[in-house]
Design a protein around this motif. Structure first.
Motif, PDB file in Angstrom:
ATOM      1  N   GLU A   1      19.777 -25.786   4.356  1.00  0.00           N
ATOM      2  CA  GLU A   1      20.682 -26.506   3.460  1.00  0.00           C
ATOM      3  C   GLU A   1      19.933 -27.157   2.296  1.00  0.00           C
ATOM      4  O   GLU A   1      18.981 -27.910   2.489  1.00  0.00           O
ATOM      5  N   ARG A   2      20.376 -26.837   1.099  1.00  0.00           N
ATOM      6  CA  ARG A   2      19.824 -27.512  -0.085  1.00  0.00           C
ATOM      7  C   ARG A   2      20.539 -28.843  -0.254  1.00  0.00           C
ATOM      8  O   ARG A   2      21.662 -29.023   0.194  1.00  0.00           O
ATOM      9  N   ALA A   3      19.849 -29.743  -0.923  1.00  0.00           N
ATOM     10  CA  ALA A   3      20.403 -31.082  -1.084  1.00  0.00           C
ATOM     11  C   ALA A   3      20.184 -31.552  -2.513  1.00  0.00           C
ATOM     12  O   ALA A   3      19.309 -31.054  -3.224  1.00  0.00           O
TER      13      ALA A   3
ATOM     14  N   GLY B   1      12.857 -36.594   5.781  1.00  0.00           N
ATOM     15  CA  GLY B   1      14.245 -36.135   5.750  1.00  0.00           C
ATOM     16  C   GLY B   1      14.552 -35.180   4.614  1.00  0.00           C
ATOM     17  O   GLY B   1      15.523 -34.434   4.670  1.00  0.00           O
ATOM     18  N   LEU B   2      13.708 -35.186   3.567  1.00  0.00           N
ATOM     19  CA  LEU B   2      13.898 -34.306   2.413  1.00  0.00           C
ATOM     20  C   LEU B   2      12.572 -33.656   2.031  1.00  0.00           C
ATOM     21  O   LEU B   2      11.519 -34.283   2.105  1.00  0.00           O
TER      22      LEU B   2
ATOM     23  N   LYS C   1      11.016 -31.438  -1.282  1.00  0.00           N
ATOM     24  CA  LYS C   1      11.302 -31.028  -2.659  1.00  0.00           C
ATOM     25  C   LYS C   1      10.147 -30.196  -3.193  1.00  0.00           C
ATOM     26  O   LYS C   1       8.991 -30.621  -3.138  1.00  0.00           O
TER      27      LYS C   1
ATOM     28  N   THR D   1      15.468 -29.005  -3.681  1.00  0.00           N
ATOM     29  CA  THR D   1      15.350 -29.962  -2.585  1.00  0.00           C
ATOM     30  C   THR D   1      16.111 -29.442  -1.378  1.00  0.00           C
ATOM     31  O   THR D   1      17.213 -28.912  -1.515  1.00  0.00           O
ATOM     32  N   TRP D   2      15.513 -29.615  -0.209  1.00  0.00           N
ATOM     33  CA  TRP D   2      16.163 -29.225   1.041  1.00  0.00           C
ATOM     34  C   TRP D   2      16.246 -30.414   1.971  1.00  0.00           C
ATOM     35  O   TRP D   2      15.347 -31.247   2.025  1.00  0.00           O
ATOM     36  N   ARG D   3      17.315 -30.449   2.739  1.00  0.00           N
ATOM     37  CA  ARG D   3      17.480 -31.453   3.781  1.00  0.00           C
ATOM     38  C   ARG D   3      16.831 -30.902   5.053  1.00  0.00           C
ATOM     39  O   ARG D   3      17.006 -29.744   5.395  1.00  0.00           O
TER      40      ARG D   3
ATOM     41  N   ALA E   1      16.791 -30.522   8.832  1.00  0.00           N
ATOM     42  CA  ALA E   1      17.774 -30.628   9.911  1.00  0.00           C
ATOM     43  C   ALA E   1      17.187 -31.254  11.176  1.00  0.00           C
ATOM     44  O   ALA E   1      17.904 -31.919  11.920  1.00  0.00           O
TER      45      ALA E   1
ATOM     46  N   PRO F   1      14.376 -33.675  11.672  1.00  0.00           N
ATOM     47  CA  PRO F   1      13.313 -34.517  11.112  1.00  0.00           C
ATOM     48  C   PRO F   1      12.285 -34.997  12.131  1.00  0.00           C
ATOM     49  O   PRO F   1      11.108 -35.142  11.793  1.00  0.00           O
TER      50      PRO F   1
END
Length: 91
Positions: free
Chosen positions: A30-32, A63-64, A66, A73-75, A77, A79
């Protein structure tokens, strides 16, 4: 001022901790949207794969992630698992 720590991961080498596979999993995920804040990265990972170097800045207590050049940027999943892998590489 404390400088962020960094380390290098070879994507084409199987690492015993599985960090390169985990990074690929994150970048396929997932991108964020990056928060509109001025924050310093917790850790920087120089990720070498397929002849290129990706500079991955890790934020928000892992958590992110980049990518510095593209800004993608990706989240993260998982962490807690990612944090454990990052800490093992900083030792």
């Amino acid at each position: 001022m404390v400088q962020p720590r960094s380390f290098t991961v070879q994507g084409n080498v199987r690492d015993g901790r599985g960090l390169s596979a985990f990074l690929e999993h994150i970048m396929d995920g997932e991108r964020a949207e990056f928060p509109n804040l001025r924050i310093a990265p917790d850790v920087t990972i120089n990720y070498i794969r397929d002849g290129e170097v990706l500079i991955l800045d890790v934020y928000a207590n892992v958590g992110l992630v980049k990518e510095r050049v593209s800004g993608t940027t990706w989240r993260v999943a998982e962490p807690i698992e990612f944090q454990s892998m990052v800490q093992q590489n900083l030792l």
